[in-house]
Scaffold this active site. Structure first.
Site, PDB file in Angstrom:
ATOM      1  N   SER A  91      26.064 -41.044  54.053  1.00 42.35           N
ATOM      2  CA  SER A  91      25.280 -41.893  53.148  1.00 42.35           C
ATOM      3  C   SER A  91      25.678 -41.740  51.691  1.00 42.35           C
ATOM      4  O   SER A  91      25.384 -42.604  50.872  1.00 42.35           O
ATOM      5  CB  SER A  91      23.797 -41.572  53.289  1.00 42.35           C
ATOM      6  OG  SER A  91      23.510 -40.290  52.743  1.00 42.35           O
ATOM      7  N   GLY A  92      26.316 -40.623  51.348  1.00 41.10           N
ATOM      8  CA  GLY A  92      26.672 -40.372  49.955  1.00 41.10           C
ATOM      9  C   GLY A  92      25.631 -39.594  49.199  1.00 41.10           C
ATOM     10  O   GLY A  92      25.847 -39.228  48.040  1.00 41.10           O
ATOM     11  N   GLY A  93      24.490 -39.300  49.818  1.00 42.61           N
ATOM     12  CA  GLY A  93      23.440 -38.566  49.129  1.00 42.61           C
ATOM     13  C   GLY A  93      23.874 -37.176  48.703  1.00 42.61           C
ATOM     14  O   GLY A  93      23.552 -36.727  47.602  1.00 42.61           O
ATOM     15  N   GLN A 193      16.112 -32.446  58.193  1.00 44.07           N
ATOM     16  CA  GLN A 193      16.178 -31.453  57.133  1.00 44.07           C
ATOM     17  C   GLN A 193      15.160 -30.336  57.401  1.00 44.07           C
ATOM     18  O   GLN A 193      14.524 -30.314  58.454  1.00 44.07           O
ATOM     19  CB  GLN A 193      15.930 -32.107  55.774  1.00 44.07           C
ATOM     20  CG  GLN A 193      17.040 -33.026  55.300  1.00 44.07           C
ATOM     21  CD  GLN A 193      18.309 -32.273  54.941  1.00 44.07           C
ATOM     22  OE1 GLN A 193      18.323 -31.058  54.757  1.00 44.07           O
ATOM     23  NE2 GLN A 193      19.407 -33.015  54.824  1.00 44.07           N
ATOM     24  N   GLY A 220      21.724 -30.217  55.890  1.00 41.14           N
ATOM     25  CA  GLY A 220      21.190 -29.163  55.041  1.00 41.14           C
ATOM     26  C   GLY A 220      21.534 -27.757  55.481  1.00 41.14           C
ATOM     27  O   GLY A 220      20.840 -26.806  55.123  1.00 41.14           O
ATOM     28  N   CYS A 308      50.334 -23.599  70.548  1.00 34.96           N
ATOM     29  CA  CYS A 308      49.962 -24.913  70.028  1.00 34.96           C
ATOM     30  C   CYS A 308      50.984 -25.967  70.437  1.00 34.96           C
ATOM     31  O   CYS A 308      52.197 -25.727  70.383  1.00 34.96           O
ATOM     32  CB  CYS A 308      49.847 -24.861  68.508  1.00 34.96           C
ATOM     33  SG  CYS A 308      49.389 -26.434  67.741  1.00 34.96           S
ATOM     34  N   CYS A 313      54.371 -27.113  65.348  1.00 35.63           N
ATOM     35  CA  CYS A 313      54.696 -25.875  66.061  1.00 35.63           C
ATOM     36  C   CYS A 313      55.878 -26.063  67.001  1.00 35.63           C
ATOM     37  O   CYS A 313      56.614 -25.119  67.276  1.00 35.63           O
ATOM     38  CB  CYS A 313      53.472 -25.378  66.817  1.00 35.63           C
ATOM     39  SG  CYS A 313      52.152 -24.768  65.735  1.00 35.63           S
TER      40      CYS A 313
END
Length: 373
Positions: A91-93, A193, A220, A308, A313
């Site tokens: 969201s960019g918050g 949250q 959070g 890997c 690699c």
């Protein structure tokens, strides 16, 4: 979005998510393509060497530059970037909070100043969805009120109450838009949250999971708390999340974090760690981290990780990678990023296979045993 659980092993889940652009098998790690590109790579590199089914873009950064209207005009994210698989957009918050020196949160949204030119902007629950409609992402994250830890009980309480109000506004707005034919192929996730407080996490989870969202994220965390507190919080929170929808742990983390949280029932992850650490000379292997700039690698003919299967690699020596990094050669950033992302996505594939075979506990023991050798 179609979602089904293919198998469970304890709390660990192997699931399949189908969006308009790809079929995503979980557990899944999403490479971070903040501004519409995974740093040092292009869509061809992704398709050829890493093969992710979903990557993450960021609403805050794309809104500021080049602008979500530009992205829409250029064919939305898929047409603009030429990456044909799924996008999830944050969201960019968090960026508005972390990148601006002058953030103000009120009941309507977040006021912030651009880290690019200092211009003033206001994100509301509806505005961040409007931006993401323009971006055309397959999964949209809603605006939430996040809190850096440690924080007071009063601040956390205010955060989850505001997050719930914004979630109610967001889902109502999105479903109304879909009823009018907008965003029909876009899915929407809410963000739980509550810091590391069990009562607050339960309250936030119960309130949000009662709403008509396509999936749910745990936000959070990995913001200053010790690892065990993060693990305990995830384990506590997932019990209140629906079993028939995706679970996404935001911004986490190390290979150990991925293993621990898959074991606790998380399906989706993202983090800048593999790409950022690659650029700083830290490469991930089956046996732990390697600081490729160390002098002991200057004449080391071995591949970075003998186990890997990535093209780096298979092709290049530790000595060559060490040389490229020390010479500040741009090629190093591409090769290091390809390896780290391949390692992360292959780790997720190995965990999925273990879950499908009901052998996750054995996988985890071997994962840590290699790091002790």
């Amino acid at each position: 979005m179609d979602f089904k659980i293919d198998n469970t092993d304890g709390k660990a889940r192997a699931c399949t998510i189908k969006t308009a652009h790809s079929t995503i098998q979980t557990p899944v790690f999403m490479p971070v393509g903040t501004v519409g590109a995974v740093k040092a790579l292009d869509a061809t590199d992704l398709a050829t060497f890493i093969e992710p089914q979903i990557i993450l873009g960021n609403t805050y950064h794309l809104y500021l530059r080049p602008g979500d209207n530009v992205v829409k005009k250029m064919g939305k994210l898929h047409g603009f970037t030429k990456y044909p698989k799924s996008f999830l957009t944050d969201s960019g918050g968090f960026q508005a909070f972390s990148l601006s020196d002058n953030v103000k949160i009120d009941e309507g949204g977040i006021t912030f100043r651009s880290h690019i030119d200092g211009s003033k902007h206001y994100f509301t629950p509806k505005k961040v969805l409007d931006i993401q409609y323009n971006l055309g992402s397959d999964i949209m994250m809603i605006l939430d009120d996040l809190v850096a830890l440690p924080a007071t009980q009063e601040r956390i309480k205010a955060s989850i109450e505001r997050t719930t109000r914004w979630a109610e506004e967001s889902i109502e707005y999105h479903r109304a838009n879909q009823a009018e034919g907008k965003g029909l192929e876009q899915n929407i996730f809410a963000i739980i949250q509550g810091g590391t407080d069990k009562a607050f996490r339960e309250k936030s989870a119960r309130e949000l999971c009662a709403l008509d969202y396509d999936g749910f994220a745990i936000g959070g965390l990995s913001v200053g708390e010790v690892n065990q507190d993060m693990y305990d919080t995830v384990e506590w929170t997932t019990q209140f999340m629906p079993t028939d929808k995706p679970r996404y742990l935001m911004g986490v983390g190390t290979p150990e974090d991925l293993v621990e949280n898959v074991e606790r029932g998380v399906d989706m992850f993202d983090c800048v760690m593999p790409t950022r650490n690659a650029r700083n000379g830290t490469l991930f292997t089956s046996y732990g981290k390697v600081n490729i700039k160390a002098s002991r690698f200057k004449e080391d003919e071995r591949p970075l990780d003998p186990e890997c299967g990535c093209m780096v690699c298979k092709t290049y020596s530790r000595a060559y990678l060490c040389h490229l990094y020390r010479a500040k050669e741009i090629t190093y950033y591409r090769l290091g990023t390809i390896h780290n992302l391949y390692y992360y996505l292959n780790l997720m594939k190995e965990m999925r296979e273990a879950i499908l075979n009901n052998s996750f506990s054995e996988f985890k023991k071997e994962f840590y045993a290699k790091r002790m050798r």
